[in-house]
Design a protein around this motif. Structure first.
Motif, PDB file in Angstrom:
ATOM      1  N   PRO A 168       0.792  -1.235   0.000  1.00 23.22           N
ATOM      2  CA  PRO A 168       0.000   0.000   0.000  1.00 23.22           C
ATOM      3  C   PRO A 168       0.819   1.277   0.000  1.00 23.22           C
ATOM      4  N   GLY A 169       2.084   1.211   0.346  1.00 27.50           N
ATOM      5  CA  GLY A 169       2.900   2.418   0.370  1.00 27.50           C
ATOM      6  C   GLY A 169       3.718   2.641  -0.883  1.00 27.50           C
ATOM      7  N   ASN A 170       3.465   1.902  -1.952  1.00 30.97           N
ATOM      8  CA  ASN A 170       4.292   2.037  -3.143  1.00 30.97           C
ATOM      9  C   ASN A 170       3.991   3.345  -3.858  1.00 30.97           C
ATOM     10  N   LEU A 171       5.003   4.169  -4.019  1.00 26.93           N
ATOM     11  CA  LEU A 171       4.829   5.500  -4.604  1.00 26.93           C
ATOM     12  C   LEU A 171       4.444   5.433  -6.081  1.00 26.93           C
ATOM     13  N   LEU A 172       5.150   4.627  -6.872  1.00 29.29           N
ATOM     14  CA  LEU A 172       4.858   4.572  -8.299  1.00 29.29           C
ATOM     15  C   LEU A 172       3.443   4.096  -8.573  1.00 29.29           C
ATOM     16  N   ALA A 173       2.998   3.108  -7.818  1.00 30.39           N
ATOM     17  CA  ALA A 173       1.637   2.607  -8.004  1.00 30.39           C
ATOM     18  C   ALA A 173       0.608   3.665  -7.617  1.00 30.39           C
ATOM     19  N   ARG A 174       0.870   4.399  -6.538  1.00 32.23           N
ATOM     20  CA  ARG A 174      -0.072   5.443  -6.106  1.00 32.23           C
ATOM     21  C   ARG A 174      -0.140   6.546  -7.152  1.00 32.23           C
ATOM     22  N   ILE A 175       1.024   6.979  -7.667  1.00 30.98           N
ATOM     23  CA  ILE A 175       1.012   7.991  -8.723  1.00 30.98           C
ATOM     24  C   ILE A 175       0.326   7.442  -9.974  1.00 30.98           C
ATOM     25  N   GLY A 176       0.551   6.165 -10.268  1.00 28.16           N
ATOM     26  CA  GLY A 176      -0.104   5.549 -11.413  1.00 28.16           C
ATOM     27  C   GLY A 176      -1.618   5.582 -11.300  1.00 28.16           C
ATOM     28  N   ILE A 177      -2.139   5.334 -10.104  1.00 25.27           N
ATOM     29  CA  ILE A 177      -3.590   5.418  -9.883  1.00 25.27           C
ATOM     30  C   ILE A 177      -4.067   6.845 -10.128  1.00 25.27           C
ATOM     31  N   GLY A 178      -3.302   7.823  -9.616  1.00 25.73           N
ATOM     32  CA  GLY A 178      -3.671   9.217  -9.842  1.00 25.73           C
ATOM     33  C   GLY A 178      -3.623   9.595 -11.313  1.00 25.73           C
ATOM     34  N   ASN A 179      -2.583   9.155 -12.006  1.00 28.52           N
ATOM     35  CA  ASN A 179      -2.473   9.451 -13.437  1.00 28.52           C
ATOM     36  C   ASN A 179      -3.629   8.851 -14.224  1.00 28.52           C
ATOM     37  N   ALA A 180      -4.031   7.644 -13.848  1.00 24.89           N
ATOM     38  CA  ALA A 180      -5.145   6.994 -14.548  1.00 24.89           C
ATOM     39  C   ALA A 180      -6.442   7.770 -14.334  1.00 24.89           C
ATOM     40  N   ALA A 181      -6.682   8.211 -13.102  1.00 26.19           N
ATOM     41  CA  ALA A 181      -7.881   9.001 -12.821  1.00 26.19           C
ATOM     42  C   ALA A 181      -7.836  10.326 -13.581  1.00 26.19           C
ATOM     43  N   TYR A 182      -6.680  10.953 -13.609  1.00 25.26           N
ATOM     44  CA  TYR A 182      -6.527  12.216 -14.343  1.00 25.26           C
ATOM     45  C   TYR A 182      -6.801  12.003 -15.829  1.00 25.26           C
ATOM     46  N   ARG A 183      -6.282  10.918 -16.373  1.00 25.92           N
ATOM     47  CA  ARG A 183      -6.434  10.647 -17.798  1.00 25.92           C
ATOM     48  C   ARG A 183      -7.900  10.510 -18.188  1.00 25.92           C
ATOM     49  N   GLY A 199     -10.351  11.953 -16.671  1.00 29.08           N
ATOM     50  CA  GLY A 199     -11.086  13.159 -16.315  1.00 29.08           C
ATOM     51  C   GLY A 199     -11.680  13.181 -14.933  1.00 29.08           C
ATOM     52  N   ASP A 200     -11.338  12.209 -14.098  1.00 33.43           N
ATOM     53  CA  ASP A 200     -11.847  12.183 -12.719  1.00 33.43           C
ATOM     54  C   ASP A 200     -10.850  12.931 -11.838  1.00 33.43           C
ATOM     55  N   LEU A 201     -10.940  14.253 -11.829  1.00 37.78           N
ATOM     56  CA  LEU A 201      -9.953  15.063 -11.124  1.00 37.78           C
ATOM     57  C   LEU A 201     -10.046  14.914  -9.615  1.00 37.78           C
ATOM     58  N   ALA A 202     -11.231  14.635  -9.100  1.00 40.19           N
ATOM     59  CA  ALA A 202     -11.367  14.438  -7.649  1.00 40.19           C
ATOM     60  C   ALA A 202     -10.599  13.196  -7.208  1.00 40.19           C
ATOM     61  N   ALA A 203     -10.748  12.122  -7.960  1.00 40.11           N
ATOM     62  CA  ALA A 203     -10.011  10.893  -7.625  1.00 40.11           C
ATOM     63  C   ALA A 203      -8.517  11.087  -7.827  1.00 40.11           C
ATOM     64  N   ALA A 204      -8.138  11.829  -8.865  1.00 41.02           N
ATOM     65  CA  ALA A 204      -6.723  12.094  -9.096  1.00 41.02           C
ATOM     66  C   ALA A 204      -6.135  12.897  -7.941  1.00 41.02           C
ATOM     67  N   GLU A 205      -6.852  13.933  -7.510  1.00 36.27           N
ATOM     68  CA  GLU A 205      -6.359  14.729  -6.380  1.00 36.27           C
ATOM     69  C   GLU A 205      -6.202  13.870  -5.135  1.00 36.27           C
ATOM     70  N   ALA A 206      -7.176  13.012  -4.875  1.00 34.29           N
ATOM     71  CA  ALA A 206      -7.100  12.159  -3.684  1.00 34.29           C
ATOM     72  C   ALA A 206      -5.869  11.257  -3.739  1.00 34.29           C
ATOM     73  N   ALA A 207      -5.601  10.696  -4.913  1.00 38.50           N
ATOM     74  CA  ALA A 207      -4.437   9.806  -5.055  1.00 38.50           C
ATOM     75  C   ALA A 207      -3.134  10.584  -4.883  1.00 38.50           C
ATOM     76  N   PHE A 208      -3.046  11.747  -5.487  1.00 39.16           N
ATOM     77  CA  PHE A 208      -1.808  12.527  -5.387  1.00 39.16           C
ATOM     78  C   PHE A 208      -1.608  13.076  -3.975  1.00 39.16           C
ATOM     79  N   GLU A 219      -6.307  22.618 -12.302  1.00 33.97           N
ATOM     80  CA  GLU A 219      -7.460  22.355 -13.172  1.00 33.97           C
ATOM     81  C   GLU A 219      -8.761  22.289 -12.392  1.00 33.97           C
ATOM     82  N   ARG A 220      -8.661  22.077 -11.078  1.00 36.98           N
ATOM     83  CA  ARG A 220      -9.859  22.093 -10.242  1.00 36.98           C
ATOM     84  C   ARG A 220     -10.170  23.490  -9.716  1.00 36.98           C
ATOM     85  N   GLY A 221      -9.337  24.450 -10.071  1.00 32.91           N
ATOM     86  CA  GLY A 221      -9.602  25.828  -9.695  1.00 32.91           C
ATOM     87  C   GLY A 221      -9.077  26.252  -8.343  1.00 32.91           C
ATOM     88  N   ASN A 222      -8.253  25.436  -7.720  1.00 34.56           N
ATOM     89  CA  ASN A 222      -7.697  25.756  -6.396  1.00 34.56           C
ATOM     90  C   ASN A 222      -6.290  26.315  -6.609  1.00 34.56           C
TER      91      ASN A 222
END
Length: 266
Positions: free
Chosen positions: A182-197, A199-208, A231-234
């Motif tokens: 669960p602490g793997n950095l590359l996998a966590r970033i990969g999950i965020g990148n997939a969500a970003y790709r 268009g699920d920016l909320a899930a991407a933000e949570a992962a990052f 991109e979320r306006g923050n």
């Protein structure tokens, strides 16, 4: 286990079709021939074999070059594609087969090989032929399934390679990795990148955000968080995250600086 007898010099497509069919991916040797067979070599090279598995949406995982890794996968019910040298080091005869079982008391390994659906081979003789090919072997598995002999670094690297070909399958592989590590950095970033790709920016933000919480020294995680927040306006939080990435620096510092410029409106 399915079986595809090979034609002349077609052991690569036949072995690959057998391994893929075992996980429900139906490809005939004829369909795979153009992907992996090199006429000038009268055979299939290892990179083409692994690439074909990725294109099919599965994850090819290279095994450690040791008999124990092979036996561990077979015990888990995972067929293993192996490369053998059936002749001499100075005059090799390369051959792909699929190991499907073993009998340690009898000292035997069971293969789908050539035109033989059930080739029972002495374990010592098999290992000698396998060792002359560097004990090269891999399993082809769905991205939701972890290899029995997987280690963290190699599995996540395999998922990264899959992302370049089938991103949707790679996202599942990253999720599989995080269940075990669960602490793997590359996998966590990969999950965020997939969500970003997608268009699920909320899930991407949570992962990052989870990535920077767990790995505050990761410039990549801060950079990706900054872009997502922007991109979320923050904008204030995006600028702060971009500043963190630039302060960390590293080989991708020019990218971080460009992100900082973007989120700062420069």
């Amino acid at each position: 286990m399915p079986f595809h007898p090979q034609e002349a010099y077609q052991c690569g497509p036949a072995a690959l079709a057998t391994a893929l069919a075992s996980v429900g991916i139906r490809r005939s040797p004829d369909q795979l021939r153009d992907e992996v067979y090199i006429p000038a070599r009268q055979g299939s090279l290892q990179p083409e074999m692994l690439a074909a598995v990725r294109r099919a949406g599965a994850i090819p995982y290279r095994l450690a070059p040791e008999p124990q890794a092979l036996l561990k996968e077979l015990a888990a019910g995972h067929p293993v594609v192996v490369l053998q040298n059936l002749r001499f080091d100075w005059a090799p005869q390369w051959h792909y087969a699929v190991a499907v079982g073993y009998d340690l008391p009898a000292g035997q390994v069971i293969l789908r090989s050539g035109v033989e659906k059930r080739l029972v081979m002495d374990l010592g003789a098999f290992d000698r032929s396998w060792a002359k090919a560097g004990r090269w072997a891999f399993v082809a598995l769905p991205p939701e399934q972890l290899p029995a002999a997987a280690n963290e670094t190699d599995y996540v690297a395999a998922a990264v390679a899959l992302e370049r070909v089938v991103p949707e399958a790679a996202e599942k592989a990253y999720g599989t990795a995080l269940k075990t590590w669960p602490g793997n950095l590359l996998a966590r970033i990969g999950i965020g990148n997939a969500a970003y790709r997608r268009g699920d920016l909320a899930a991407a933000e949570a992962a990052f955000r989870q990535a920077v919480d767990e790995h505050p020294a990761s410039g990549d995680a801060w950079n990706n968080l900054a872009q997502t927040l922007h991109e979320r306006g923050n904008q204030p939080a995006a600028r702060e995250a971009a500043e963190r990435a630039v302060a960390i620096g590293g080989p991708r510092l020019p990218i971080y600086r460009q992100t900082f410029k973007t989120v700062s409106g420069g």
